[in-house]
Scaffold this active site. Structure first.
Site, PDB file in Angstrom:
ATOM      1  N   LYS A 150       0.862  -1.204   0.000  1.00 40.30           N
ATOM      2  CA  LYS A 150       0.000   0.000   0.000  1.00 40.30           C
ATOM      3  C   LYS A 150       0.892   1.246   0.000  1.00 40.30           C
ATOM      4  O   LYS A 150       1.031   1.939   1.015  1.00 40.30           O
ATOM      5  CB  LYS A 150      -0.948  -0.016   1.206  1.00 40.30           C
ATOM      6  CG  LYS A 150      -2.115  -0.979   1.002  1.00 40.30           C
ATOM      7  CD  LYS A 150      -3.078  -0.978   2.163  1.00 40.30           C
ATOM      8  CE  LYS A 150      -4.003   0.202   2.203  1.00 40.30           C
ATOM      9  NZ  LYS A 150      -5.097   0.156   1.210  1.00 40.30           N
TER      10      LYS A 150
HETATM   11  N1  PMP Z   1      -7.500  -3.243  -3.151  1.00 40.35           N
HETATM   12  C1  PMP Z   1      -7.102  -1.977  -2.925  1.00 40.35           C
HETATM   13  C2  PMP Z   1      -6.482  -1.209  -4.038  1.00 40.35           C
HETATM   14  C3  PMP Z   1      -7.279  -1.399  -1.659  1.00 40.35           C
HETATM   15  O1  PMP Z   1      -6.858  -0.147  -1.418  1.00 40.35           O
HETATM   16  C4  PMP Z   1      -7.910  -2.152  -0.636  1.00 40.35           C
HETATM   17  C5  PMP Z   1      -8.145  -1.533   0.711  1.00 40.35           C
HETATM   18  N2  PMP Z   1      -7.094  -1.728   1.601  1.00 40.35           N
HETATM   19  C6  PMP Z   1      -8.306  -3.466  -0.923  1.00 40.35           C
HETATM   20  C7  PMP Z   1      -8.086  -3.979  -2.191  1.00 40.35           C
HETATM   21  C8  PMP Z   1      -8.920  -4.333   0.112  1.00 40.35           C
HETATM   22  O2  PMP Z   1      -7.975  -4.751   1.062  1.00 40.35           O
HETATM   23  P1  PMP Z   1      -8.368  -5.052   2.560  1.00 40.35           P
HETATM   24  O3  PMP Z   1      -9.461  -6.056   2.509  1.00 40.35           O
HETATM   25  O4  PMP Z   1      -7.135  -5.567   3.185  1.00 40.35           O
HETATM   26  O5  PMP Z   1      -8.822  -3.761   3.140  1.00 40.35           O
END
Ligand code: PMP
Length: 305
Positions: free
Chosen positions: A154
């Site tokens: 991220k």
């Molecule tokens: N894809 C992206 C691009 C995201 O920013 C997120 C949010 N964190 C997710 C998928 C979903 O991930 P998570 O379930 O860990 O929040």
């Protein structure tokens, strides 16, 4: 109600946590963030932080990729977060935003030889995609390959890509974008992973399809298998398969499980929330609020009894 931040190794009112204008991460997107939900359980008057450890494991991995020397262990981050959320005293759903960043007030495009720091803050936050079922469009913006900017981390700078896709979708009258990989396969939403229901099974893009490997994605795969006996196939998905799916939904910490009703003016199934999606939504909402004893390991209570 005022909120608090953890900033420069101290707990301070959120309004007092400010960074300098020359901060490296502000200019070059050299930071790793997380998004963690604290889910309010009104009967128990408790906030449960969901899969806190997994979020910090992902933050640590991202920091390794971005050469950020995170000055805390996962256990320390865990403790800081519980203390911070407790201090805020909210009685509603909250969102925790940790950020590990190149904190030196020094310009220069690089990852090495730059000081790092960690901060976190809490805000009250209800539904992210504020619709019962989303109308989506396939984005003209592609999800970059791992050797462009790795989507499995991220990285704040990467999210300019997500913002381009999201705004294009909203300004064109949709609720959310579905991004493709450069070779034209389904990747993910701007802040969510995507699942299709095909022949009664779940199908979702694999890690090699330039996705963030979501914690909600993992949760849904596990709940579907253990509680509903439904398998998930992780594979490359063609664009036109979106139009043939029986059901379709997004998963994400902020978005929870959001059904997709329509993609590029074609209804998904009959355009209503499908049966499997509904059952998963129900299960997921029990689990994240600490109402399912089997999954309490995933929930960290914040308030002391
Ligand atoms: N894809 C992206 C691009 C995201 O920013 C997120 C949010 N964190 C997710 C998928 C979903 O991930 P998570 O379930 O860990 O929040």
């Amino acid at each position: 109600m005022p909120s608090y931040a953890y900033f420069h190794k101290q707990f301070v009112p959120l309004s007092e946590a400010k960074i300098g204008i020359a901060t490296n991460a502000l200019h070059y997107g050299t930071a790793i963030f997380e998004g963690i939900r604290g889910n309010w359980n009104s009967e128990q008057k408790q906030i449960y932080l969901f899969r806190l450890r997994e979020h910090y494991e992902r933050l640590h991995n991202g920091c390794h990729i971005l050469m950020i020397d995170l000055p805390y262990t996962i256990d320390e981050l865990y403790k800081i977060t519980v203390e911070l959320v407790e201090m805020c005293s909210f009685q509603e759903d909250v969102y925790v935003r940790p950020l590990a960043y190149k904190s030196a007030e020094r310009l220069g495009v690089r990852l090495h030889d730059i000081e790092d720091d960690f901060l976190a803050f809490v805000i009250p936050w209800g539904p992210y995609l504020d619709v019962d079922k989303a109308r989506c469009t396939v984005s003209s913006w592609q999800r970059p390959d791992d050797n462009v900017i790795p989507p499995r981390a991220k990285i704040t700078g990467l999210y300019a890509n997500n913002a381009l896709a999201k705004s294009e979708a909203i300004l064109n009258g949709f609720d959310e974008a579905i991004m493709l990989t450069p070779d034209g396969h389904i990747s993910e939403g701007s802040g969510e992973n995507i699942f299709l229901v095909m022949d009664g099974k779940l199908v979702t893009p694999a890690s090699y399809n330039n996705i963030l490997i979501g914690i909600t994605r993992h949760t849904v795969i596990k709940l579907a298998k253990k509680e509903l006996g439904i398998e998930t196939i992780e594979r490359q998905i063609d664009r036109s398969e979106l139009f043939l799916a029986e059901e379709c939904f997004f998963t994400g910490t902020a978005a929870h499980i959001t059904p997709i009703a329509e993609i590029d003016h074609r209804k998904v199934g009959n355009g209503e929330v499908g049966e499997i999606t509904k059952r998963l939504q129900q299960l997921y909402s029990e689990v994240i609020r600490g109402n399912n004893p089997k999954y309490l390991d995933w929930c960290t209570p914040v308030y002391k009894r």
